[in-house]
Design a protein around this motif. Structure first.
Motif, PDB file in Angstrom:
ATOM      1  N   VAL A 176       0.885  -1.188  -0.026  1.00  0.00           N
ATOM      2  CA  VAL A 176      -0.116  -0.210  -0.146  1.00  0.00           C
ATOM      3  C   VAL A 176       0.776   1.078   0.127  1.00  0.00           C
ATOM      4  O   VAL A 176       1.797   1.209   0.878  1.00  0.00           O
ATOM      5  N   SER A 177       0.422   2.119  -0.750  1.00  0.00           N
ATOM      6  CA  SER A 177       1.018   3.545  -0.837  1.00  0.00           C
ATOM      7  C   SER A 177       0.325   4.544   0.130  1.00  0.00           C
ATOM      8  O   SER A 177      -0.837   4.367   0.303  1.00  0.00           O
ATOM      9  N   LEU A 178       1.250   5.128   1.132  1.00  0.00           N
ATOM     10  CA  LEU A 178       0.394   6.137   1.687  1.00  0.00           C
ATOM     11  C   LEU A 178      -0.117   7.489   0.965  1.00  0.00           C
ATOM     12  O   LEU A 178      -1.223   8.008   1.580  1.00  0.00           O
ATOM     13  N   ASN A 179       0.378   7.587   0.003  1.00  0.00           N
ATOM     14  CA  ASN A 179      -0.124   8.695  -0.744  1.00  0.00           C
ATOM     15  C   ASN A 179      -1.299   8.103  -1.672  1.00  0.00           C
ATOM     16  O   ASN A 179      -1.217   7.141  -2.337  1.00  0.00           O
ATOM     17  N   LYS A 180      -2.436   8.308  -1.396  1.00  0.00           N
ATOM     18  CA  LYS A 180      -3.861   7.697  -2.008  1.00  0.00           C
ATOM     19  C   LYS A 180      -3.919   8.170  -3.498  1.00  0.00           C
ATOM     20  O   LYS A 180      -5.124   7.223  -3.983  1.00  0.00           O
ATOM     21  N   GLU A 181      -2.941   8.666  -4.083  1.00  0.00           N
ATOM     22  CA  GLU A 181      -3.015   8.911  -5.471  1.00  0.00           C
ATOM     23  C   GLU A 181      -2.586   7.504  -6.248  1.00  0.00           C
ATOM     24  O   GLU A 181      -2.921   7.514  -7.461  1.00  0.00           O
ATOM     25  N   TYR A 182      -1.896   6.626  -5.523  1.00  0.00           N
ATOM     26  CA  TYR A 182      -1.462   5.347  -5.973  1.00  0.00           C
ATOM     27  C   TYR A 182      -2.131   4.167  -5.538  1.00  0.00           C
ATOM     28  O   TYR A 182      -2.801   4.023  -4.462  1.00  0.00           O
ATOM     29  N   LYS A 183      -2.430   3.423  -6.602  1.00  0.00           N
ATOM     30  CA  LYS A 183      -3.250   2.046  -6.385  1.00  0.00           C
ATOM     31  C   LYS A 183      -2.342   1.032  -5.526  1.00  0.00           C
ATOM     32  O   LYS A 183      -0.978   1.136  -5.591  1.00  0.00           O
ATOM     33  N   ASP A 184      -3.048   0.088  -4.919  1.00  0.00           N
ATOM     34  CA  ASP A 184      -2.558  -0.873  -3.931  1.00  0.00           C
ATOM     35  C   ASP A 184      -1.924  -1.736  -5.102  1.00  0.00           C
ATOM     36  O   ASP A 184      -2.432  -2.017  -6.116  1.00  0.00           O
ATOM     37  N   MET A 185      -0.883  -2.399  -4.720  1.00  0.00           N
ATOM     38  CA  MET A 185      -0.202  -3.474  -5.404  1.00  0.00           C
ATOM     39  C   MET A 185      -0.546  -4.964  -4.853  1.00  0.00           C
ATOM     40  O   MET A 185      -0.022  -5.156  -3.656  1.00  0.00           O
ATOM     41  N   PRO A 186      -1.161  -5.794  -5.523  1.00  0.00           N
ATOM     42  CA  PRO A 186      -1.484  -7.090  -4.911  1.00  0.00           C
ATOM     43  C   PRO A 186      -0.384  -8.139  -5.043  1.00  0.00           C
ATOM     44  O   PRO A 186       0.438  -8.039  -5.535  1.00  0.00           O
ATOM     45  N   ILE A 187      -0.488  -8.807  -3.934  1.00  0.00           N
ATOM     46  CA  ILE A 187       0.482  -9.855  -3.469  1.00  0.00           C
ATOM     47  C   ILE A 187      -0.256 -11.169  -3.847  1.00  0.00           C
ATOM     48  O   ILE A 187      -1.098 -11.637  -2.906  1.00  0.00           O
ATOM     49  N   ASP A 188      -0.067 -11.864  -4.942  1.00  0.00           N
ATOM     50  CA  ASP A 188      -0.664 -13.189  -5.205  1.00  0.00           C
ATOM     51  C   ASP A 188       0.340 -13.984  -6.148  1.00  0.00           C
ATOM     52  O   ASP A 188       1.435 -13.450  -6.516  1.00  0.00           O
ATOM     53  N   GLU A 189      -0.246 -14.998  -6.711  1.00  0.00           N
ATOM     54  CA  GLU A 189       0.756 -15.608  -7.506  1.00  0.00           C
ATOM     55  C   GLU A 189       0.770 -15.520  -8.771  1.00  0.00           C
ATOM     56  O   GLU A 189       1.948 -15.680  -9.876  1.00  0.00           O
ATOM     57  N   GLU A 190       0.206 -14.115  -9.349  1.00  0.00           N
ATOM     58  CA  GLU A 190       0.441 -13.312 -10.649  1.00  0.00           C
ATOM     59  C   GLU A 190       1.757 -12.612 -10.443  1.00  0.00           C
ATOM     60  O   GLU A 190       2.090 -12.064 -11.262  1.00  0.00           O
ATOM     61  N   HIS A 191       2.424 -12.247  -9.147  1.00  0.00           N
ATOM     62  CA  HIS A 191       3.458 -11.346  -8.996  1.00  0.00           C
ATOM     63  C   HIS A 191       4.497 -11.949  -8.278  1.00  0.00           C
ATOM     64  O   HIS A 191       4.356 -12.694  -7.354  1.00  0.00           O
ATOM     65  N   ASP A 192       5.693 -11.743  -8.686  1.00  0.00           N
ATOM     66  CA  ASP A 192       6.961 -12.266  -8.034  1.00  0.00           C
ATOM     67  C   ASP A 192       7.340 -11.068  -7.011  1.00  0.00           C
ATOM     68  O   ASP A 192       7.450  -9.894  -7.190  1.00  0.00           O
ATOM     69  N   ILE A 193       7.559 -11.449  -5.977  1.00  0.00           N
ATOM     70  CA  ILE A 193       8.017 -10.807  -4.673  1.00  0.00           C
ATOM     71  C   ILE A 193       8.849 -11.215  -3.830  1.00  0.00           C
ATOM     72  O   ILE A 193       9.120 -12.407  -3.476  1.00  0.00           O
ATOM     73  N   ARG A 194       9.902 -10.390  -3.642  1.00  0.00           N
ATOM     74  CA  ARG A 194      11.055 -10.949  -2.679  1.00  0.00           C
ATOM     75  C   ARG A 194      11.367  -9.690  -1.506  1.00  0.00           C
ATOM     76  O   ARG A 194      11.306  -8.428  -1.955  1.00  0.00           O
ATOM     77  N   ILE A 195      11.521  -9.986  -0.503  1.00  0.00           N
ATOM     78  CA  ILE A 195      11.597  -9.072   0.670  1.00  0.00           C
ATOM     79  C   ILE A 195      12.995  -8.866   1.007  1.00  0.00           C
ATOM     80  O   ILE A 195      13.850  -9.542   1.121  1.00  0.00           O
ATOM     81  N   TYR A 196      13.371  -7.608   0.840  1.00  0.00           N
ATOM     82  CA  TYR A 196      14.805  -6.920   1.344  1.00  0.00           C
ATOM     83  C   TYR A 196      14.874  -6.641   2.595  1.00  0.00           C
ATOM     84  O   TYR A 196      15.743  -7.192   3.362  1.00  0.00           O
ATOM     85  N   GLY A 197      13.823  -6.114   3.234  1.00  0.00           N
ATOM     86  CA  GLY A 197      13.899  -5.920   4.660  1.00  0.00           C
ATOM     87  C   GLY A 197      12.908  -4.952   5.235  1.00  0.00           C
ATOM     88  O   GLY A 197      11.969  -4.259   4.206  1.00  0.00           O
ATOM     89  N   THR A 198      12.866  -4.442   6.465  1.00  0.00           N
ATOM     90  CA  THR A 198      12.004  -3.448   6.994  1.00  0.00           C
ATOM     91  C   THR A 198      12.713  -2.070   7.184  1.00  0.00           C
ATOM     92  O   THR A 198      13.957  -2.130   7.655  1.00  0.00           O
ATOM     93  N   VAL A 199      11.962  -1.092   7.208  1.00  0.00           N
ATOM     94  CA  VAL A 199      12.649   0.240   7.376  1.00  0.00           C
ATOM     95  C   VAL A 199      12.449   0.798   8.850  1.00  0.00           C
ATOM     96  O   VAL A 199      11.695   0.566   9.396  1.00  0.00           O
ATOM     97  N   VAL A 200      13.759   0.948   9.264  1.00  0.00           N
ATOM     98  CA  VAL A 200      13.988   1.422  10.780  1.00  0.00           C
ATOM     99  C   VAL A 200      14.064   2.789  11.103  1.00  0.00           C
ATOM    100  O   VAL A 200      14.029   3.377  11.809  1.00  0.00           O
ATOM    101  N   LEU A 201      14.288   3.658   9.810  1.00  0.00           N
ATOM    102  CA  LEU A 201      14.122   5.081   9.761  1.00  0.00           C
ATOM    103  C   LEU A 201      14.071   5.589   8.458  1.00  0.00           C
ATOM    104  O   LEU A 201      14.799   5.146   7.422  1.00  0.00           O
TER     105      LEU A 201
END
Length: 231
Positions: A206-231
């Protein structure tokens, strides 16, 4: 409060103890103590003059204490409730500090120092970026650098108002993320910074700026997690 109590409070306020005071004005400690116990009116004028000089008052002020403003304040204060007596004390202390010009000012915040860290390219807060395996860029940052594994720079405005365009983010590597966390991910081979949301409806970025659409996480998209933001 009588003369002797008033005198003792002045001595302790300015010198800490009667003994210190007697040493400063060169009047024997036993003499000063005797005056405080037996009464000012029974003391020698020479000793009274030395005591008054040491305290910055006149003998007249001491002898006429019963009619002084301090005595009148004391007469009124003893009739007040404890809470109101505390208010009188706090106000009197404030006035005393202002008189001595010793009002404590807040200490200035120290200027943050620059620290060096490695910047691994950009992540999108918009249309997508490519994080590469190129050698990271050495960057100086003014402020406290939190514990992190790598840093990236924001490109775009989809995470406003939390993150601005060109803001540096520090990221902690992890394979596990929780709903609500701000994450850096590879989504269909492009790097993004987004809010991860999982609920009964779906799993998505989800983008915090509501002008941008959500990006679904499903079998149609490849996703890899780099990490979480600490600052």
């Amino acid at each position: 409060m009588n003369r002797e109590m008033y005198l003792k409070e002045l001595i302790e306020a300015k010198y800490g103890t009667v003994r210190n005071f007697s040493e400063q004005i060169k009047v024997p400690y036993t003499t000063v103590r005797s005056i405080l116990e037996r009464g000012v009116l029974n003391a020698k004028m020479e000793n009274i003059i030395n005591i008054c000089k040491g305290l910055g008052i006149t003998p007249e002020q001491l002898y006429n204490f019963e009619d002084s403003i301090v005595a009148n304040i004391s007469k009124v204060a003893v009739r007040l409730t404890e809470k109101r007596q505390n208010n009188v004390y706090k106000f009197a202390k404030q006035q005393y500090n202002e008189q001595k010009n010793v009002i404590k000012m807040p200490e200035p915040t120290p200027e943050p120092e620059y620290e060096e860290f490695e910047l691994f390219g950009a992540v999108s807060a918009g249309t997508g970026e490519y994080l590469t395996d190129n050698k990271p860029e050495k960057v100086m940052y003014k402020g406290i650098v939190p514990e992190h594994d790598f840093a990236v720079i924001v490109n775009g405005n989809s995470m406003l108002p939390l993150f601005e365009d060109k803001q540096i983010l520090f990221v902690k590597k992890t394979d596990e993320i929780r709903s609500g966390q701000i994450v850096v991910v590879d989504y269909d081979h492009q790097a993004y910074v987004k809010k991860f949301v999982r609920d009964e409806k779906s799993c998505r970025l989800v983008s915090l700026n509501k002008e941008y659409k959500d990006m679904p996480i499903d079998e149609e998209h490849d996703i890899r997690i780099y990490g979480t933001v600490v600052l």
